[in-house]
Design a protein around this motif. Structure first.
Motif, PDB file in Angstrom:
ATOM      1  N   ILE A  69      32.942  56.146  25.109  1.00  0.00           N
ATOM      2  CA  ILE A  69      34.078  55.784  24.257  1.00  0.00           C
ATOM      3  C   ILE A  69      35.189  55.227  25.129  1.00  0.00           C
ATOM      4  N   GLU A  70      35.784  54.143  24.686  1.00  0.00           N
ATOM      5  CA  GLU A  70      36.946  53.590  25.384  1.00  0.00           C
ATOM      6  C   GLU A  70      38.006  53.205  24.354  1.00  0.00           C
ATOM      7  N   CYS A  71      39.178  53.790  24.494  1.00  0.00           N
ATOM      8  CA  CYS A  71      40.330  53.423  23.665  1.00  0.00           C
ATOM      9  C   CYS A  71      41.222  52.500  24.477  1.00  0.00           C
ATOM     10  N   THR A 124      39.279  56.984  28.291  1.00  0.00           N
ATOM     11  CA  THR A 124      37.837  56.805  28.453  1.00  0.00           C
ATOM     12  C   THR A 124      37.149  58.152  28.322  1.00  0.00           C
ATOM     13  N   ILE A 173      38.745  57.158  16.323  1.00  0.00           N
ATOM     14  CA  ILE A 173      37.496  57.015  17.072  1.00  0.00           C
ATOM     15  C   ILE A 173      36.303  57.021  16.132  1.00  0.00           C
ATOM     16  N   ASN A 174      36.410  57.790  15.048  1.00  0.00           N
ATOM     17  CA  ASN A 174      35.308  57.896  14.076  1.00  0.00           C
ATOM     18  C   ASN A 174      35.368  56.812  12.999  1.00  0.00           C
ATOM     19  N   VAL A 232      38.946  50.536  19.627  1.00  0.00           N
ATOM     20  CA  VAL A 232      38.045  51.557  20.137  1.00  0.00           C
ATOM     21  C   VAL A 232      36.680  50.918  20.352  1.00  0.00           C
ATOM     22  N   VAL A 287      32.658  51.697  21.439  1.00  0.00           N
ATOM     23  CA  VAL A 287      31.605  52.698  21.579  1.00  0.00           C
ATOM     24  C   VAL A 287      30.435  52.030  22.287  1.00  0.00           C
ATOM     25  N   ILE A 305      33.723  49.429  17.027  1.00  0.00           N
ATOM     26  CA  ILE A 305      33.214  50.413  16.069  1.00  0.00           C
ATOM     27  C   ILE A 305      32.515  49.704  14.917  1.00  0.00           C
ATOM     28  N   SER A 365      27.854  52.662  15.750  1.00  0.00           N
ATOM     29  CA  SER A 365      28.665  53.694  16.393  1.00  0.00           C
ATOM     30  C   SER A 365      28.818  54.910  15.482  1.00  0.00           C
ATOM     31  N   ILE A 406      27.900  59.034  16.165  1.00  0.00           N
ATOM     32  CA  ILE A 406      28.990  60.007  16.224  1.00  0.00           C
ATOM     33  C   ILE A 406      28.822  61.021  15.098  1.00  0.00           C
TER      34      ILE A 406
END
Length: 244
Positions: A17-19, A38, A62-63, A73, A75, A80, A84, A88
């Motif tokens: 995951i990377e924001c 990260t 994230i979801n 975000v 994945v 996303i 992804s 998750i």
């Protein structure tokens, strides 16, 4: 040619995951403020902060349940999307169970809805937690419902497990058993983010911690390094950080 091709390949693999510069504004209030973060593979990570710090909003973003105002975000290096979301497994803070169902109906629904749901694992956990498959969810206590939700989430073969306050309605005597259950059902190639106020209860299973406040990431660190540096527990470090 690298001496260790396998290691080189893993090193070049994108983070789980990377924001990137993630922000969320709701009703002119900044909930997430330019977050860069990260999440590596194979880690259990504690997301820690006071009420209103932005924990649940970050997890929902994230979801793919909340659209960010700006930033993105990724994945496995990709934006996303359906893939992804498949990878998750998310446990929200509030119950989402259909109260008209029985326990076994919920298992059947998850089996049909998720190709990566392992019914055999779920049935074993149902038995371990002492739940009755024929019981209607509407007749279950809050703690029993939270156990069922956790079973449903942990029975998926996901890459990332997101648990938002998974122990809130569960009695202290059962918490250690649940944490051990999480560990025993957690694979090395997956990661887990646990958002919780019960830091003292969960910190023994944490590999890394993230402190968040007012929508900003204050700290990301190895749990062991942080304890060694401050010569005290994560719970005490958190209390000192947020005592004002």
């Amino acid at each position: 040619m690298p001496k260790n091709p396998t290691k080189s390949k893993l090193t070049n693999h994108p983070p789980l995951i990377e924001c990137r510069n993630l922000s969320k504004i709701i009703n002119q209030q900044i909930i997430l403020n330019h977050i860069n973060l990260t999440i590596p593979r194979g880690k259990i990570i504690g997301l820690l902060g006071k009420n209103g710090a932005g924990k649940s909003t970050l997890l929902k973003t994230i979801n793919d349940l909340i659209v960010p105002t700006s930033g993105q975000v990724l994945v496995n290096g990709q934006p996303i999307g359906a893939t992804s979301k498949y990878n998750i497994s998310y446990l929200p803070e509030r119950t989402y169970l259909d109260k008209t169902m029985r326990v076994k109906d919920a298992l059947k629904f998850f089996t049909e809805f998720y190709n990566n749901f392992e019914l055999k694992r779920a049935n074993r956990l149902i038995k371990d937690f002492g739940l009755n498959p024929d019981m209607h969810i509407s007749h279950m206590s809050k703690g029993m419902q939270e156990k069922l939700q956790l079973i449903l989430v942990m029975s998926r073969q996901a890459e990332l497990y997101i648990l938002d306050e998974p122990l809130g309605g569960i009695d202290p005597a059962t918490r250690d058993y649940i944490l051990d259950t999480i560990l025993s059902n957690f694979t090395d190639n997956a990661s887990m983010i646990i958002s919780t106020h019960l830091i003292a209860d969960v910190e023994r299973i944490l590999d890394e911690v993230i402190f968040i406040d007012q929508g900003k990431i204050l700290l990301t660190a190895s749990a062991d390094d942080l304890r060694n540096q401050h010569h005290t527990s994560i719970d005490e470090i958190f209390r000192q950080q947020f005592k004002h």
